[in-house]
Design a protein around this motif. Structure first.
Motif, mmCIF file in Angstrom:
data_model
loop_
_atom_site.group_PDB
_atom_site.id
_atom_site.type_symbol
_atom_site.label_atom_id
_atom_site.label_comp_id
_atom_site.label_asym_id
_atom_site.label_seq_id
_atom_site.Cartn_x
_atom_site.Cartn_y
_atom_site.Cartn_z
ATOM 1 N N LEU A 47 0.850 -1.191 0.000
ATOM 2 C CA LEU A 47 0.000 0.000 0.000
ATOM 3 C C LEU A 47 0.879 1.232 0.000
ATOM 4 C CD1 LEU A 47 -2.786 -0.992 2.569
ATOM 5 C CD2 LEU A 47 -2.823 -1.210 0.076
ATOM 6 N N SER A 48 0.568 2.195 -0.870
ATOM 7 C CA SER A 48 1.449 3.341 -1.025
ATOM 8 C C SER A 48 0.646 4.541 -1.525
ATOM 9 C CB SER A 48 2.576 2.991 -2.009
ATOM 10 O OG SER A 48 3.566 3.994 -2.019
ATOM 11 N N SER A 49 1.367 5.510 -2.059
ATOM 12 C CA SER A 49 0.728 6.697 -2.629
ATOM 13 C C SER A 49 1.686 7.341 -3.613
ATOM 14 C CB SER A 49 0.356 7.709 -1.530
ATOM 15 O OG SER A 49 1.513 8.206 -0.892
ATOM 16 N N PHE A 50 1.152 8.201 -4.470
ATOM 17 C CA PHE A 50 1.972 9.011 -5.362
ATOM 18 C C PHE A 50 1.216 10.288 -5.671
ATOM 19 C CE2 PHE A 50 -0.599 6.383 -8.152
ATOM 20 C CZ PHE A 50 -0.937 7.214 -9.216
ATOM 21 N N ASN A 51 1.890 11.203 -6.337
ATOM 22 C CA ASN A 51 1.300 12.495 -6.658
ATOM 23 C C ASN A 51 1.094 12.607 -8.161
ATOM 24 O OD1 ASN A 51 1.507 15.559 -7.328
ATOM 25 N ND2 ASN A 51 1.074 15.479 -5.135
ATOM 26 N N ALA A 52 -0.110 12.949 -8.554
ATOM 27 C CA ALA A 52 -0.442 13.117 -9.968
ATOM 28 C C ALA A 52 -0.850 14.565 -10.207
ATOM 29 C CB ALA A 52 -1.565 12.176 -10.383
ATOM 30 N N LYS A 53 0.120 15.397 -10.583
ATOM 31 C CA LYS A 53 -0.117 16.821 -10.846
ATOM 32 C C LYS A 53 -0.840 17.496 -9.687
ATOM 33 C CE LYS A 53 0.038 16.720 -15.892
ATOM 34 N NZ LYS A 53 -0.670 17.024 -17.155
ATOM 35 N N GLY A 54 -0.303 17.307 -8.484
ATOM 36 C CA GLY A 54 -0.851 17.966 -7.304
ATOM 37 C C GLY A 54 -1.907 17.182 -6.575
ATOM 38 N N ILE A 55 -2.350 16.070 -7.127
ATOM 39 C CA ILE A 55 -3.357 15.235 -6.483
ATOM 40 C C ILE A 55 -2.667 14.060 -5.793
ATOM 41 C CG2 ILE A 55 -5.405 13.795 -6.835
ATOM 42 C CD1 ILE A 55 -5.910 15.396 -9.414
ATOM 43 N N THR A 56 -2.901 13.897 -4.496
ATOM 44 C CA THR A 56 -2.360 12.748 -3.784
ATOM 45 C C THR A 56 -3.245 11.542 -4.050
ATOM 46 O OG1 THR A 56 -1.409 14.125 -2.050
ATOM 47 C CG2 THR A 56 -1.723 11.798 -1.542
ATOM 48 N N VAL A 57 -2.622 10.489 -4.533
ATOM 49 C CA VAL A 57 -3.342 9.280 -4.930
ATOM 50 C C VAL A 57 -2.873 8.131 -4.039
ATOM 51 C CG1 VAL A 57 -3.842 7.696 -6.820
ATOM 52 C CG2 VAL A 57 -3.373 10.112 -7.314
ATOM 53 N N GLU A 353 -12.264 11.206 -11.939
ATOM 54 C CA GLU A 353 -10.986 11.379 -11.254
ATOM 55 C C GLU A 353 -10.006 10.271 -11.644
ATOM 56 O OE1 GLU A 353 -12.291 13.421 -7.021
ATOM 57 O OE2 GLU A 353 -12.707 11.292 -7.342
ATOM 58 N N THR A 354 -10.521 9.065 -11.720
ATOM 59 C CA THR A 354 -9.671 7.929 -12.110
ATOM 60 C C THR A 354 -9.114 8.126 -13.511
ATOM 61 O OG1 THR A 354 -10.915 6.407 -10.689
ATOM 62 C CG2 THR A 354 -9.621 5.433 -12.482
ATOM 63 N N ASN A 355 -9.963 8.582 -14.427
ATOM 64 C CA ASN A 355 -9.517 8.797 -15.809
ATOM 65 C C ASN A 355 -8.378 9.809 -15.881
ATOM 66 O OD1 ASN A 355 -11.419 6.989 -16.729
ATOM 67 N ND2 ASN A 355 -12.916 8.547 -17.297
ATOM 68 N N LYS A 356 -8.450 10.850 -15.045
ATOM 69 C CA LYS A 356 -7.389 11.865 -15.038
ATOM 70 C C LYS A 356 -6.069 11.268 -14.543
ATOM 71 C CE LYS A 356 -10.436 15.871 -14.447
ATOM 72 N NZ LYS A 356 -10.870 16.959 -13.533
ATOM 73 N N VAL A 357 -6.151 10.422 -13.520
ATOM 74 C CA VAL A 357 -4.942 9.784 -13.014
ATOM 75 C C VAL A 357 -4.363 8.831 -14.050
ATOM 76 C CG1 VAL A 357 -3.986 8.263 -11.230
ATOM 77 C CG2 VAL A 357 -5.664 10.009 -10.606
ATOM 78 N N VAL A 358 -5.236 8.067 -14.688
ATOM 79 C CA VAL A 358 -4.785 7.135 -15.722
ATOM 80 C C VAL A 358 -4.105 7.891 -16.862
ATOM 81 C CG1 VAL A 358 -5.553 5.496 -17.487
ATOM 82 C CG2 VAL A 358 -6.480 5.364 -15.164
ATOM 83 N N LYS A 359 -4.682 9.012 -17.262
ATOM 84 C CA LYS A 359 -4.084 9.827 -18.326
ATOM 85 C C LYS A 359 -2.707 10.341 -17.904
ATOM 86 C CE LYS A 359 -4.953 13.832 -21.313
ATOM 87 N NZ LYS A 359 -5.887 14.947 -21.636
ATOM 88 N N PHE A 360 -2.602 10.747 -16.634
ATOM 89 C CA PHE A 360 -1.306 11.203 -16.119
ATOM 90 C C PHE A 360 -0.281 10.075 -16.187
ATOM 91 C CE2 PHE A 360 1.515 11.078 -12.394
ATOM 92 C CZ PHE A 360 2.291 12.209 -12.633
#
Length: 660
Positions: A47-57, A353-360
């Motif tokens: 379990l982790s996290s990352f940042n997608a253009k300012g969004i914490t995922v 929101e998911t689509n934006k992360v996937v695109k990133f």
């Protein structure tokens, strides 16, 4: 192929009168190498996290089913393009999760054999059980374990093991590869590649159960191995190592003829991951000039815990020298994301929101969405997971937010104070050592505790926290607690030496110390080379009214720590030096359910290993009536009794100022 230990390699070199005529093609040749290291039984994702253009995922990375998918993808692409391909593991497959605690080497042998590895380095944690179990593991895998700087001939369990080899040689015809059984007769018209292994030469000081295995100097052994291979006409040479990135770079600078080093041990995810809110961990595929000032070595490593996989393309010229070396590490993520680390349904990303992360993710090279391999996931879930789920035990606390562990301050995006987990562990062990139960046995008031960062194996993840999260994952080594009376000057020397050893870029930082009821500051004075201890202070007040008192050189302090560190292992040498003649140390284990103290007489060094001598009998952790994991029990008791809600401490125990 008959492979002999180092002594035989040296003898063979002495008999080489002239180099064999080269049989390799007179043209450049490109080899693709996929690689992993320090997987530490992380069969499930982390379990982790990352940042997608300012969004914490909040996501999950890796796990063996994702590694399998990506490795298969790399292999398939190499096959379609008729490229020569190897898949290597940089060592430390063992230890790290509840799966290993329950299944030991068996599950690793099962799943690693399914992955299609070509070879693996011998890691220090492969010695965590005993050599009989290591022997069984090595006999049960379908790829060799490589180490050119060891001799197993005197070890009763490993002396007849034929799957530990100094090197293995492959002949490539495009994507088709075969093992060369006779290196004195290389097949004509093929691209020949040798892969040899390097293990830590100070393994007896780091690993608990090396038996009678002998370990030899890494640089000397590497050069002798390369010289032998080249004398046979083999010039494309890869080393798979488990010695740490900083040591890989050092070895590359001291040995002629290694073209590629695929490393492990320091858990270094080489590459710049600031694009996803992680850190820049140094150059992937860094070229290092060899001592002849003519040739160079390319160095790679792929992080830890099965979260990422590396792939490097190395091009050799007709003489076996590196013309080009490039590639990258890729983090393997799922496609289900949350706004909260607790991952409640209400915090799940909606489709937009998911689509934006996937695109990133699609626009980044070093992270990719990877489906799990169905067959491997089924094997884990049906064959191994039920017993692990049952073993986790009762809930002892709630964790509102993820609490992160980094071995060295500044790693993994941490600040100058580093890990938020290690201070909790140290505080828990300090608290336990001062409990009535323990003081009845030791008769000592403990002043503070110390933990080595490498002994802390996981983050503390948000959600319910169970006993098994501590004993099976966080502190899985079943070490027992020691209380060591020692002078303040020894503690200062310990802090100074262990922190200094972690200063070089890529250095293995498992020895980095954190305190409980103790704090210190260290300032680097020469970047990556030297520094000084500014102060060390002991808490002499209370949490409500803290008072920090300078550590006194000549005062004897009672210090709680694991027996592993108390004995001086992993570079905590000042503790060994302080106990060589005599000590009042007491080791603590449960015998027939009752906490029992074992008085230590002294420590001596025997055949390169530290040996603890007791006043009477020694604790026998293999006995059915003895339970030795008091390091984990201490933390379980502390959290259960004192921390119904687990959060980072209010004060910092380490301040580590790096030079700019």
């Amino acid at each position: 192929m008959t492979i002999k230990p180092l002594a035989a390699i040296i003898a063979a070199l002495a008999l080489v009168g002239c180099a064999q005529k080269d049989t390799q093609p007179e043209q450049s040749f490109t080899l693709t190498v996929a690689h992993i290291n320090d997987t530490h039984s992380n069969f499930d994702p982390v379990l982790s996290s990352f940042n997608a253009k300012g969004i914490t995922v909040f996501n999950e990375f890796g796990g063996f089913p994702r590694l399998q998918t990506m490795a298969d993808k790399y292999k398939s692409a190499a096959h379609e393009q008729n490229r020569s391909f190897l898949f290597l593991h940089g060592g430390d497959a063992w230890q790290g999760t509840a799966y290993f605690k329950l299944n030991q080497g068996a599950m690793n042998a099962d799943l690693l054999s399914k992955m299609g590895l070509d070879a693996m380095a011998l890691g220090n944690h492969e010695f965590d059980l005993n050599n009989a179990k290591l022997n069984k593991f090595i006999s049960g895998i379908n790829f060799p374990v490589l180490a050119a700087n060891i001799d197993t001939s005197k070890d009763k369990d490993l002396k007849d093991q034929t799957n530990i080899k100094p090197f293995i040689v492959y002949a490539f015809d495009g994507n088709k590869k075969t093992v060369v059984e006779d290196i004195d007769n290389l097949p004509a018209g093929k691209d020949i590649v040798a892969v040899f292994g390097i293990a830590l030469d100070d393994m007896p000081d780091i690993a608990p159960n090396t038996g009678q295995v002998q370990f030899f100097d890494m640089v000397e052994s590497a050069q002798k191995t390369v010289d032998l291979l080249e004398s046979k006409g083999i010039h494309n040479i890869v080393a798979v190592t488990h010695i740490g990135n900083a040591v890989d770079l050092d070895v590359a600078s001291k040995v002629n003829g290694i073209d590629l080093i695929v490393g492990g041990h320091s858990h270094t995810l080489l590459g710049d991951f600031t694009n996803i809110g992680h850190t820049d961990n140094g150059i992937y595929a860094q070229m290092v000039k060899n001592p002849n000032n003519n040739t160079g070595t390319c160095v790679v490593q792929a992080g830890q815990y099965a979260q990422a996989i590396g792939q490097v393309n190395v091009t050799f010229d007709a003489k076996g020298q590196v013309e080009a070396c490039e590639g990258l590490n890729t983090m393997l993520t799922n496609d289900e994301y949350y706004h909260s680390p607790k991952r409640e349904v209400a915090s799940k990303f909606n489709q937009d929101e998911t689509n934006k992360v996937v695109k990133f993710i699609d626009g980044e090279d070093n992270i990719t969405i990877t489906e799990e391999n169905d067959a491997m996931r089924k094997t884990i879930d049906t064959k191994y997971k039920p017993a692990v789920v049952e073993a986790y035990g009762r809930v002892i606390a709630q964790v509102p937010q993820d609490i992160n562990h980094a071995r060295r301050p500044g790693d993994k995006g941490t600040d100058v104070h580093g890990s938020d987990v290690a201070p909790i562990i140290a505080e828990g062990q300090y608290f336990w050592a001062n409990s009535d139960e323990v003081k009845e046995v030791t008769g000592l008031d403990v002043d503070f505790a110390l933990v080595g960062a490498g002994g802390v194996r996981t983050n503390i993840e948000a959600g319910k926290y169970r006993e098994g999260n501590v004993s099976l994952e966080m502190l899985p080594f079943s070490n027992y607690m020691s209380v060591v009376p020692v002078k303040g000057a020894v503690i200062k020397k310990l802090l100074e030496q262990t922190v200094s050893a972690t200063l070089p870029e890529g250095a293995h930082a498992g020895k980095f110390p954190y305190g409980g009821n103790l704090r210190y500051q260290f300032t680097e004075t020469v970047p990556h080379k030297a520094g000084k201890l500014d102060f060390v202070e002991v808490m002499t007040g209370t949490k409500e009214s803290p008072v920090w008192t300078p550590l006194e050189d000549n005062k004897v302090y009672n210090v709680a720590m694991s027996n592993y560190n108390a004995t001086g292992n992993d570079g905590w040498t000042p503790l060994f030096e302080a106990q060589k003649e005599s000590t009042d140390r007491i080791d603590l284990v449960y015998v027939d359910g009752e906490l029992t103290g074992f008085k230590v007489k002294n420590i001596e060094k025997v055949n390169g290993k530290y040996k603890v001598n007791y006043e009477g009998e020694a604790p026998t952790c293999k006995a059915e009536n003895i339970r030795c994991n008091t390091d984990a029990q201490a933390v379980i008791d502390y959290i259960s009794n004192e921390l119904p809600v687990v959060a980072p401490q209010d004060f910092d125990v380490v301040t580590f100022n790096r030079a700019t």
